[in-house]
Design a protein around this motif. Sequence first.
Motif, PDB file in Angstrom:
ATOM      1  N   TYR A 170      -5.094   5.635  -1.569  1.00 46.91           N
ATOM      2  CA  TYR A 170      -5.548   4.608  -0.636  1.00 46.91           C
ATOM      3  C   TYR A 170      -5.588   5.124   0.799  1.00 46.91           C
ATOM      4  CZ  TYR A 170      -5.280   0.098   1.869  1.00 46.91           C
ATOM      5  OH  TYR A 170      -5.483  -0.972   2.703  1.00 46.91           O
ATOM      6  N   PHE A 213      -2.898  -1.045  -5.472  1.00 46.41           N
ATOM      7  CA  PHE A 213      -3.568  -0.166  -4.516  1.00 46.41           C
ATOM      8  C   PHE A 213      -3.810   1.189  -5.166  1.00 46.41           C
ATOM      9  CE2 PHE A 213      -1.506  -3.305  -1.873  1.00 46.41           C
ATOM     10  CZ  PHE A 213      -2.440  -3.546  -0.876  1.00 46.41           C
ATOM     11  N   HIS A 214      -4.986   1.752  -4.911  1.00 44.63           N
ATOM     12  CA  HIS A 214      -5.252   3.092  -5.429  1.00 44.63           C
ATOM     13  C   HIS A 214      -4.225   4.063  -4.845  1.00 44.63           C
ATOM     14  CE1 HIS A 214      -7.315   6.831  -6.439  1.00 44.63           C
ATOM     15  NE2 HIS A 214      -8.036   6.121  -7.295  1.00 44.63           N
ATOM     16  N   GLU A 258     -12.646  -4.276  -8.086  1.00 44.99           N
ATOM     17  CA  GLU A 258     -12.327  -3.331  -7.014  1.00 44.99           C
ATOM     18  C   GLU A 258     -12.742  -3.939  -5.683  1.00 44.99           C
ATOM     19  OE1 GLU A 258     -13.195   1.199  -7.071  1.00 44.99           O
ATOM     20  OE2 GLU A 258     -14.851   0.288  -5.935  1.00 44.99           O
ATOM     21  N   LEU A 300      -8.482  -1.130  -3.497  1.00 46.76           N
ATOM     22  CA  LEU A 300      -7.445  -1.839  -4.232  1.00 46.76           C
ATOM     23  C   LEU A 300      -8.110  -2.657  -5.318  1.00 46.76           C
ATOM     24  CD1 LEU A 300      -6.381  -4.994  -2.276  1.00 46.76           C
ATOM     25  CD2 LEU A 300      -7.952  -3.351  -1.266  1.00 46.76           C
ATOM     26  N   PRO A 304       0.843  -1.195   0.000  1.00 42.17           N
ATOM     27  CA  PRO A 304       0.000   0.000   0.000  1.00 42.17           C
ATOM     28  C   PRO A 304       0.877   1.243   0.000  1.00 42.17           C
ATOM     29  CG  PRO A 304      -0.722  -1.574   1.671  1.00 42.17           C
ATOM     30  CD  PRO A 304       0.611  -2.046   1.178  1.00 42.17           C
TER      31      PRO A 304
END
Length: 518
Positions: free
Chosen positions: A136, A132-133, A184, A147, A76
């Motif tokens: 996040y 991961f965005h 997602e 994610l 992350p």
Amino acid sequence: MWRFNRNSTLGKKGTIVSTRMLPDCLKKFALILVALTLSSTAVADHILPPITMGDLAVRLQPVATGMAAPLYGTSPPGDTSRLFVLEQNGLVRILENDSLLPGVALDLQSTVSPPFNPGNANDERGLLGLAFHPEYNDSASPGFGKLYTYHSEPIPAGTSPTYVTPNADPLNPAVQNYKLVVSEWMVSAGNANVIDPASKREIISFGKNAGNHNGGTLAFGPDGYLYLAPGDGGNRDDVGASHLEPGGNAQSLTTPLGKVLRIDPLAPALTTGSADSVSGNGQYRIPTTNPFQGPGEVPEIYAYGLRNPYRFAFDRTDLGGTGDLILADVGQNNIEEINRIVLGGNYGWAIKEGTFLFDRSNGTVVGANSPGSPTGLIDPISGPIGTLQYDHGDGISITGGFVYRGSAIPELVGKYVFGDLALRNAPPRVDGRLFYADLQMGVIKEFMLPQFTNGILPDGLTVHGFGEDANGELYAMVTNTPANGTGGIVYKLVAIPEPATFVMLAAIGIITFRRPSR
């Protein structure tokens, strides 16, 4: 194979010289090098110059064993203690401070398709990618706690993938045997080590006929968009059921297969201020700057002309990198290649394989070496020394990795670390290899691995993937059992005390290396 006594080592061109030529403090290092670090001899006829041993030595520190074909790892954003590791059989595991935590973060074993054949070590389906965005950790962002995974799944009765399997013959359509899915997920509100299984939202999917050429990577670029790269549809020569004619899938802008795609995966209802268009299925947005927006063209396409882009990675800008997208494209019978992906680029498959012309009617024959031609195609990365490609005398299937931006191995900074599944192709596939490439000079070298006999991965291990943690340190992921076996190992690449000595000895020509013939 060279024979040694304790007073001798290899000199220039493989001759024997005495270690008395070396200072006492270097003798033991020379002897270790001779016995343990040797460069490659072809197992097949070479089309290109063989990859030789480099002057960088690393140690592979096992941090997890007994896994089921680990193949990717990522952290992350900003999380310097955890690495999320994918097992191809459908499990997401967590390494915390390089120790494998008990239990799983997410279990997709009943979701990913097939079930695997226990006797097939080469199945390309399963759980393949995780990202991961980038926001996040930002509680004010719609990307908070989100994610994304990339995996294979059965197609539920009465449903259709976002993009159905292409059909070369409308009167005899290709069967859709499964689909590749980007989903997602949300991390559990009560436990950061658990991904909420009930939070799944399907973003985009692709119908597949053949079981191979699935790509596998998900990665967010410096622009904040999500990139993925499905392969050309499978089979060989970009020909057959589910392959469009003329020219095959990779050269057709009417299918997403054989491409790098770029999307904004967030639900459009959460990004109402965006100028990007909403996808046809309403689940994501398509960047307005994507290059192919004409009638019939797939608007998600960022670049095209790829065969099986199993692994790619962005050179980390947060750690001083360039932001370049470096992609390893798996070749067919002859050439493995490394590309720098740019907006709108055409990377040649199936017109070319590497810098060589390719004949779709006879893909076993090597065509003419034709760098720079035909015009409009982008060849593998090149520099003043050479081009980042190699033939099947040095491997059978490139396993892409990462540009190293860590701090533990200073000599490696800026080099592209990658591997190859195996040196020998049939059966069993064995002798996986680890390499590094100089992206500026255009040269590939093999790592010295002095901890292993002859510098070769032990026990028939094959290289299935790599991981990168938040600090930019890298992990090699290997196995010698099928996707649902227990032969998987995660190795961390760490420095050893001797690199400076190795470099000096090689530079003054005291030692050269040769791997014994196999």
